[in-house]
Design a protein around this motif. Structure first.
Motif, mmCIF file in Angstrom:
data_model
loop_
_atom_site.group_PDB
_atom_site.id
_atom_site.type_symbol
_atom_site.label_atom_id
_atom_site.label_comp_id
_atom_site.label_asym_id
_atom_site.label_seq_id
_atom_site.Cartn_x
_atom_site.Cartn_y
_atom_site.Cartn_z
ATOM 1 N N THR A 1 13.556 -80.159 34.331
ATOM 2 C CA THR A 1 14.365 -79.243 34.475
ATOM 3 C C THR A 1 15.594 -79.919 34.087
ATOM 4 O OG1 THR A 1 13.180 -77.924 35.940
ATOM 5 C CG2 THR A 1 15.478 -77.361 35.605
ATOM 6 N N GLY A 2 16.546 -79.373 33.026
ATOM 7 C CA GLY A 2 17.840 -80.051 32.730
ATOM 8 C C GLY A 2 18.836 -79.557 33.654
ATOM 9 N N PHE A 3 19.030 -78.437 33.910
ATOM 10 C CA PHE A 3 19.676 -77.763 34.843
ATOM 11 C C PHE A 3 19.132 -76.346 35.382
ATOM 12 C CE2 PHE A 3 21.216 -76.175 30.742
ATOM 13 C CZ PHE A 3 21.579 -75.042 30.825
ATOM 14 N N SER A 4 19.631 -75.951 36.397
ATOM 15 C CA SER A 4 19.227 -74.806 37.079
ATOM 16 C C SER A 4 20.391 -74.238 37.752
ATOM 17 C CB SER A 4 18.158 -75.035 37.953
ATOM 18 O OG SER A 4 17.685 -73.528 38.457
ATOM 19 N N VAL A 5 20.850 -73.125 37.391
ATOM 20 C CA VAL A 5 21.863 -72.357 38.269
ATOM 21 C C VAL A 5 21.522 -70.868 38.726
ATOM 22 C CG1 VAL A 5 24.336 -71.525 38.051
ATOM 23 C CG2 VAL A 5 23.612 -73.611 36.677
ATOM 24 N N SER A 6 22.026 -70.803 40.102
ATOM 25 C CA SER A 6 21.580 -69.513 40.517
ATOM 26 C C SER A 6 22.962 -68.859 41.419
ATOM 27 C CB SER A 6 20.484 -69.734 41.818
ATOM 28 O OG SER A 6 20.681 -70.497 42.767
ATOM 29 N N SER A 7 22.975 -67.665 40.986
ATOM 30 C CA SER A 7 24.251 -66.820 41.747
ATOM 31 C C SER A 7 23.910 -65.946 42.573
ATOM 32 C CB SER A 7 24.985 -66.272 40.661
ATOM 33 O OG SER A 7 26.256 -65.620 40.982
ATOM 34 N N VAL A 8 24.363 -65.836 43.898
ATOM 35 C CA VAL A 8 23.959 -65.100 44.913
ATOM 36 C C VAL A 8 25.358 -64.367 45.194
ATOM 37 C CG1 VAL A 8 22.801 -64.640 47.331
ATOM 38 C CG2 VAL A 8 21.820 -66.450 45.629
ATOM 39 N N SER A 9 25.302 -62.932 45.258
ATOM 40 C CA SER A 9 26.562 -62.575 45.771
ATOM 41 C C SER A 9 26.610 -62.176 47.332
ATOM 42 C CB SER A 9 26.642 -60.857 45.021
ATOM 43 O OG SER A 9 25.423 -60.141 45.340
ATOM 44 N N LYS A 10 27.432 -62.722 48.003
ATOM 45 C CA LYS A 10 27.367 -62.942 49.541
ATOM 46 C C LYS A 10 27.992 -61.408 49.886
ATOM 47 C CE LYS A 10 28.964 -65.387 53.333
ATOM 48 N NZ LYS A 10 29.915 -66.488 53.640
ATOM 49 N N GLU A 11 27.222 -60.943 50.798
ATOM 50 C CA GLU A 11 27.947 -59.410 51.358
ATOM 51 C C GLU A 11 28.842 -59.941 52.266
ATOM 52 O OE1 GLU A 11 24.438 -57.453 52.724
ATOM 53 O OE2 GLU A 11 23.252 -57.473 50.928
ATOM 54 N N LYS A 12 29.568 -58.782 52.509
ATOM 55 C CA LYS A 12 30.706 -58.988 53.510
ATOM 56 C C LYS A 12 29.759 -58.752 54.750
ATOM 57 C CE LYS A 12 34.136 -56.984 50.605
ATOM 58 N NZ LYS A 12 35.328 -55.667 50.609
ATOM 59 N N ASP A 13 30.630 -59.373 55.842
ATOM 60 C CA ASP A 13 30.165 -59.009 57.319
ATOM 61 C C ASP A 13 30.139 -57.985 57.727
ATOM 62 O OD1 ASP A 13 29.632 -61.920 57.061
ATOM 63 O OD2 ASP A 13 31.684 -62.354 58.026
ATOM 64 N N LYS A 14 29.169 -57.477 58.223
ATOM 65 C CA LYS A 14 29.068 -56.010 58.398
ATOM 66 C C LYS A 14 28.886 -55.839 60.072
ATOM 67 C CE LYS A 14 25.319 -55.230 56.150
ATOM 68 N NZ LYS A 14 25.201 -56.418 55.319
ATOM 69 N N PRO A 15 29.538 -55.048 60.526
ATOM 70 C CA PRO A 15 29.482 -54.923 62.263
ATOM 71 C C PRO A 15 27.745 -54.564 62.661
ATOM 72 C CG PRO A 15 30.456 -52.936 61.292
ATOM 73 C CD PRO A 15 30.214 -53.993 59.972
ATOM 74 N N LYS A 16 27.651 -55.413 63.690
ATOM 75 C CA LYS A 16 26.287 -55.090 64.370
ATOM 76 C C LYS A 16 26.008 -53.562 64.783
ATOM 77 C CE LYS A 16 25.684 -60.057 65.605
ATOM 78 N NZ LYS A 16 25.199 -60.738 66.355
ATOM 79 N N PRO A 17 25.135 -53.129 64.467
ATOM 80 C CA PRO A 17 24.951 -51.646 65.068
ATOM 81 C C PRO A 17 24.810 -51.577 66.484
ATOM 82 C CG PRO A 17 23.073 -52.421 63.962
ATOM 83 C CD PRO A 17 23.843 -53.552 63.734
ATOM 84 N N ALA A 18 25.337 -50.677 67.121
ATOM 85 C CA ALA A 18 25.467 -50.504 68.460
ATOM 86 C C ALA A 18 23.948 -50.243 68.914
ATOM 87 C CB ALA A 18 26.360 -49.525 69.096
ATOM 88 N N ALA A 19 23.651 -50.727 70.175
ATOM 89 C CA ALA A 19 22.320 -50.709 70.591
ATOM 90 C C ALA A 19 22.338 -49.133 71.145
ATOM 91 C CB ALA A 19 22.335 -51.339 72.117
#
Length: 520
Positions: free
Chosen positions: A189-207
């Motif tokens: 493999t000459g080169f390998s590039v992967s892109s992952v869109s990072k989600e914004k931190d979401k507030p944890k749902p209330a119990a």
């Protein structure tokens, strides 16, 4: 245009179908033999390369120790020529000075398949063999033994260096031969590039709050022969009174920690935020989904449909239709597969595309069904609210001077009447039994109010049969202000009744006189 085919020269084909062989030779056998030959040569070449690399490493370590030995001999040259020291003892001391740590004395392990027949000796053994060879070449005690030994060690060093040059030259030729042909083993493999869109931190749902489930302690009371009539909901009214009594008792509660997601479907905060995006604003919808991938889950679709239904019931048709639109949008994105989000927005934003018509028709049909169902439920609710009048059976004294007392039969009856009364008492639901044992009429009326009319009438009838209700006259305390007011009210009532009777008697006498005059 001239095509350059030289780039294909580096390909090594072991099963060329265009090869021509002698008519007396089987072509398949020839190709198979050719394959075996190429694979065998390739394996031997690579094995030889690994062997030469390992031998070069061993020779480098040996050269370092020979250099130390020569430096030590030159350092002690004056001592060796001036004294009458034994040559063997002198060489042994010199070797001991050149020896390093025991960890460095062991050569590195050979690669797999290299020098497997013999074990590689230590560097100290190699140096001892070298000194023995030098002594053998110098003969038995020469006149100038030191110079002979020094010259012999230098000659061995030159031999090892020449061997290293030959190894380096041979290794370069083999590596060049290996790199000439392109094989499947040389692919990488000459080169390998992967892109992952990072989600914004979401507030944890209330119990979710823990729900309380009532455990009936005496379920057999609802299965007795008496008082087994059910109300309109299919449950005994007396049992319903027991449930509420047990809810008031914390010791009889059983906490249910199960998260019943199927029964309580509701949109999350993420789904509610997505529902606020107006219909047709597909750019914002795409941006929202890209930043929050969890909104595409099936649970969010169901939650938005429930939110739309509730909004329609609350009289918010515009918001309800918007919830339906967003719910179906998520459903379409999920049903179109792995790249469903991009495919859906590409089709829906293309002017004149058939997908727009199909999607909007689905939205309108779904919303119309919800609107029709909500109208039916509202109509049923209005009709049911008019017929919610319920009748109740309550115990009250007709005469204000009397009171109703409750008599509970003994738990250990002796007489036949008490035994029968106790049997009737034990047929009552536990809630009614506790109310009777308290001796308070208000608690008994509270339980009777939760029963159906037929069941309450049966209870009152059994109370009378068992002699558990008695009417007694009350005693008025004339020493208190309240007692004096009651006495005064009773006197006025008695006086009014007396005057009414006298007036009725006078009116009756006059009528008799008038009748007698007419007869005369």
């Amino acid at each position: 245009m001239v095509v350059n085919y030289s780039k294909w020269d580096a390909l090594e084909l072991s099963d060329d179908s265009d090869i021509e062989v002698h008519p007396n030779v089987d072509k398949r056998s020839f190709i198979r033999a050719k394959q075996n030959q190429i694979h065998q040569q390739r394996y031997e070449r690579r094995h030889q390369i690994e062997t030469l690399k390992y031998e070069r490493i061993i020779n480098d370590g040996l050269l370092q120790r020979i250099d130390k030995l020569l430096a030590s001999l030159r350092e002690h040259a004056q001592q060796a020529t001036a004294s009458s020291q034994d040559p063997d003892e002198f060489m042994m001391q010199t070797l001991m000075e050149c020896a390093g740590d025991d960890a460095d004395d062991v050569p590195p392990k050979p690669p797999q398949g290299v020098h497997t027949q013999t074990e590689q000796p230590r560097y100290s053994v190699m140096m001892a063999s070298l000194v023995d060879q030098v002594k053998k070449d110098a003969g038995d005690r020469p006149h100038d033994w030191f110079q002979s030994y020094l010259k012999g060690v230098a000659e061995h060093k030159a031999k090892v260096e020449n061997l290293q040059k030959e190894l380096h030259q041979k290794l370069a030729e083999l590596e060049m031969e290996e790199s000439k042909k392109i094989t499947s083993d040389s692919l990488h493999t000459g080169f390998s590039v992967s892109s992952v869109s990072k989600e914004k931190d979401k507030p944890k749902p209330a119990a979710k709050p823990k729900s309380e489930t009532v455990e009936v302690l005496n379920p057999g009371a609802m299965k007795r022969d008496s008082l087994k009539r059910l109300d309109s909901a299919g449950q005994s009214s007396g049992a319903e009174a027991d449930v509420e009594d047990e809810v008031n008792d914390p010791s009889k509660l059983q906490v249910d920690d199960a998260d019943d997601d199927e029964e309580h479907i509701e949109p999350s905060e993420l789904g509610k935020a997505f529902a606020k995006i107006k219909m047709g604003d597909y750019k914002r919808c795409l941006q929202f989904i890209s930043e929050n991938r969890d909104v595409v889950k099936e649970r969010e679709t169901d939650g938005l449909l429930v939110e739309g239904f509730n909004a329609q019931m609350d009289g918010k048709p515009e918001y309800a239709k918007n919830c339906v639109h967003q719910a179906l949008l998520l459903q379409y994105c999920r049903s179109l597969g792995k790249d469903g989000v991009g495919l859906f927005f590409k089709r829906i934003t293309t002017p004149g595309h058939q997908a727009q018509k199909v999607f909007l028709e689905d939205v309108n049909d779904t919303y119309n069904r919800i609107r029709s169902r909500c109208a039916e439920l509202a109509k049923e609710k209005a009709s049911n609210s008019k017929a919610t009048e319920t009748e109740q059976i309550q115990l009250h004294s007709v005469d204000p001077n009397t009171s109703i007392n409750i008599n509970i039969p003994s738990a250990n009856p002796t007489e036949e009447v008490e035994v029968k009364a106790r049997e009737i008492f034990e047929t009552f639901p536990p809630g009614l039994q506790r109310a009777l044992e308290s001796g308070e009429l208000d608690k008994v009326n509270e339980v009777l109010g939760k029963m159906s009319v037929e069941e309450a009438e049966e209870v009152v009838e059994k109370l009378g049969e068992g002699g558990m209700l008695s009417v007694e006259e009350g005693v008025i305390d004339g020493t208190t202000e309240e007692g004096r007011e009651k006495l005064k009210a009773l006197e006025e009532q008695a006086r009014a009744e007396k005057m009414a009777k006298e007036a009725a008697a006078r009116n009756g006498g006059l009528e008799e006189v008038e009748v007698a005059d007419v007869d005369d």
